[in-house]
Enzyme design. Structure first.
Site, PDB file in Angstrom:
ATOM      1  N   ALA A  13     -10.368  -6.535  -5.283  1.00 11.40           N
ATOM      2  CA  ALA A  13      -9.280  -7.481  -5.510  1.00 11.40           C
ATOM      3  C   ALA A  13      -9.266  -8.494  -4.375  1.00 11.40           C
ATOM      4  O   ALA A  13      -9.903  -8.306  -3.341  1.00 11.40           O
ATOM      5  CB  ALA A  13      -7.940  -6.753  -5.602  1.00 11.40           C
ATOM      6  N   GLU A  33      -7.032  -6.389   7.209  1.00 10.38           N
ATOM      7  CA  GLU A  33      -7.375  -5.392   6.196  1.00 10.38           C
ATOM      8  C   GLU A  33      -6.837  -4.005   6.538  1.00 10.38           C
ATOM      9  O   GLU A  33      -6.438  -3.253   5.646  1.00 10.38           O
ATOM     10  CB  GLU A  33      -8.886  -5.351   5.988  1.00 10.38           C
ATOM     11  CG  GLU A  33      -9.465  -6.626   5.413  1.00 10.38           C
ATOM     12  CD  GLU A  33      -8.894  -6.987   4.045  1.00 10.38           C
ATOM     13  OE1 GLU A  33      -8.233  -6.134   3.414  1.00 10.38           O
ATOM     14  OE2 GLU A  33      -9.108  -8.130   3.605  1.00 10.38           O
ATOM     15  N   GLU A  55      -2.912  -5.573  -1.931  1.00  6.02           N
ATOM     16  CA  GLU A  55      -2.942  -7.035  -2.040  1.00  6.02           C
ATOM     17  C   GLU A  55      -1.556  -7.631  -1.828  1.00  6.02           C
ATOM     18  O   GLU A  55      -1.425  -8.708  -1.245  1.00  6.02           O
ATOM     19  CB  GLU A  55      -3.504  -7.460  -3.401  1.00  6.02           C
ATOM     20  CG  GLU A  55      -4.884  -6.915  -3.727  1.00  6.02           C
ATOM     21  CD  GLU A  55      -5.915  -7.136  -2.640  1.00  6.02           C
ATOM     22  OE1 GLU A  55      -5.853  -8.189  -1.966  1.00  6.02           O
ATOM     23  OE2 GLU A  55      -6.783  -6.269  -2.453  1.00  6.02           O
TER      24      GLU A  55
END
Length: 421
Positions: free
Chosen positions: A269, A325, A303
Site C-alpha cells: 500500500a 515506516e 497507511e
C-alpha cells in the site's frame, strides 16, 4: 552525468537555494485507451511550478523522466529542450527572485509500477491507471523538484476518456468541458501526490464524529466488484479514525479519504493523502483466514497513521525513512489491538513482523536501523524488515520505557509544532 539518481548533497543544496510556492499539473490521459502503434505509449503532461530563490546562486535543475519534452519556459523565456533536458533533469539558469517554470512533455505510461501504471484487464479489456511514486517517481508523470523536503500545494487537472472517473489527493469533479479539476492540496511532498483513473467500481460512506466529517470512498476494478467487501474496509477505517483522533489530538488534515485497490501493484500500500492505494490482493476471491483479514486491517491502519507521521510531518531526506515506516508499523499493531476486533495483534507482530526483522538482520545486506542514505539508489534498497519491523520493535521498547502517555504526548506536540513541515 547523474542520470536518474539524486544525491543527498544535491537535494540539500537545492533546498537551500529555493522554496516552492505551488504546482499546477495538467494531464491528458485519453491516449490510455484505443490502439497504439507507438513503441512507447505516452500522455501529455503540462506542469507550471511557481518557486522563489531563497539562497545564493541562480542555477538549479528540475526533475523529469520522460521520452520527450515539447517546450520549457522559465519566466517567459523559451529554453531549448535539446539543450536543457538530458532525459532526467532540466537545467535552469538565470533564476530570478520569483520564478515560473512551465514544462510541456510527453511522459510514458508504465508497465512496471513506477510512475503512471497502465493495466488492461484481460477479462473485459477495460483500462485502469494509477500512480506510484515512492521514493522518486513523480518525475515520470510531471516536472518537479523531486525531494521530500520541498513541499508545496498542488492543483491537478486531468482530461480522461468520457466513461472514466478520476481521483486525486483532493476532491474533484468533471467540468462542463470534460476536464476533471481537483481542489488544491495542503503542502505535501512530490512522492505522495496521486492520480487514479479508469472505470473503477466505487463505493462511498462517511465518517462522522463531533464536528469532524470525512467523505470515505473505496474502489476496485469492475471485475472484482462481486468480491469487494467494502463494508469491512469502511469498518476498520472508521475504527482507525476514532483511535487516531483520540490519541493524536489533531483532526485528519486532508479532507476526503479514498482507498483504491489496484492491479499489478509492486507493494502492499501507499499513504497518498486523501487517496491511499493498496494491492488488490487484499480483495479476497474466496474464503480466507482471520489472519488474512487482520493483515489487511493492519495495512489500512498503517497507511492511516502515515497521514499524520509521514504526510503532515515528513522526513527531510530518506535517512529517516526508517522512522516514518517504523512509526506506522508500530501504530498499525497498536491501533489494531485497541480499536478493532483484532485484539491479539501484538502476538501477530511478535510472530510475523519481528520474524521478518530477524531474517533481514541475518543477511549480508543487514544495516543499522538508521541507515546512511547517500542517494536515491540507497533509498530504494532500504525498504526492508529492518527499516519497518526492527524499527517498530525499537519504538515498542521506547513506549514500554517512556510510557504510553509520554510517547503519545510527544507525537501530539510534534504534529502541532511541525505541521506541513
Amino acid at each position: 552525468m547523474p542520470g536518474e539518481n539524486l544525491s543527498r548533497d544535491e537535494a540539500h543544496e537545492r533546498a537551500a537555494l529555493l522554496s516552492v510556492d505551488g504546482y499546477e499539473v495538467a494531464l491528458d490521459l485519453r491516449s490510455a485507451v484505443g490502439e497504439s502503434t507507438e513503441a512507447v505509449r505516452t500522455f501529455r503532461s503540462v506542469t507550471t511550478i511557481r518557486f522563489r530563490r531563497t539562497g545564493e546562486g541562480d542555477t538549479t535543475f528540475a526533475d523529469l523522466v520522460a521520452p520527450s519534452v515539447t517546450s520549457v519556459t522559465l519566466n517567459g523565456r523559451e529554453l531549448d529542450p535539446a539543450v536543457v533536458f538530458d532525459g532526467a533533469r532540466i537545467t535552469l539558469d538565470g533564476l530570478a527572485d520569483e520564478n515560473v517554470l512551465v514544462v510541456d512533455a510527453q511522459c510514458a505510461y508504465s508497465r512496471t509500477g513506477e510512475g503512471l501504471h497502465r493495466f488492461v484487464d484481460p477479462e473485459d479489456g477495460e483500462v485502469y491507471l494509477y500512480t506510484q511514486y515512492e521514493p522518486a517517481d513523480a518525475r515520470r508523470v510531471y516536472a518537479n523538484f523531486e525531494q521530500p523536503d520541498l513541499k508545496a500545494p498542488y492543483r491537478f487537472e486531468v482530461t480522461a476518456p468520457d466513461a472514466w472517473t478520476v481521483w486525486s489527493n483532493g476532491a474533484g469533479e468533471r467540468g462542463a468541458d470534460g476536464v476533471w479539476r481537483f481542489a488544491e492540496t495542503a503542502p505535501i511532498s512530490t512522492y505522495i501526490t496521486c492520480v487514479v483513473a479508469g472505470p473503477y467500481h466505487y463505493v462511498t460512506d462517511t465518517y462522522r464524529r463531533g464536528d469532524v466529517e470525512i467523505p470515505l470512498g473505496a474502489m476496485c476494478r469492475k471485475g472484482l466488484a462481486k468480491h469487494f467487501d467494502a463494508d469491512d474496509v469502511f469498518l476498520v477505517t472508521k475504527q482507525g479514525f476514532d483511535f487516531f483522533h483520540d490519541n493524536f489530538d489533531y483532526p485528519y488534515p486532508f479532507g476526503k479519504y479514498d482507498q483504491a485497490f489496484v492491479p499489478e501493484y509492486n507493494l502492499g500500500a501507499m499513504e497518498n493523502p486523501g487517496m491511499v492505494t493498496f494491492t488488490e490482493e487484499y480483495i479476497y476471491r474466496g474464503k480466507v483466514t482471520r489472519a488474512a483479514y487482520e493483515r489487511r486491517a493492519n495495512t489500512i491502519l498503517h497507511e492511516m497513521a502515515h497521514m499524520w507521521f509521514g504526510d503532515l510531518v515528513t522526513m527531510v531526506w530518506w535517512d529517516d525513512l526508517w522512522l516514518k515506516e517504523s512509526f506506522a508499523d508500530f501504530m498499525g499493531s497498536f491501533s489494531l489491538a485497541e480499536a478493532t476486533r483484532f485484539t491479539d495483534s501484538w502476538v501477530t507482530f511478535a510472530n510475523n513482523r519481528k520474524a521478518w526483522a530477524y531474517r533481514a538482520d541475518q543477511l549480508p545486506s543487514t544495516h543499522p536501523v538508521t541507515a546512511d542514505i547517500r542517494d536515491l539508489e540507497d533509498a530504494k534498497l532500504n525498504f526492508d524488515g529492518i527499516t519497518y519491523a526492527k524499527g517498530a520493535s525499537v519504538l515498542k521498547q521506547l513506549v514500554a520505557y517512556a510510557g504510553r502517555d509520554a510517547f503519545l504526548e510527544g507525537a501530539r506536540r510534534y504534529f502541532k509544532r511541525h505541521a506541513y513541515g
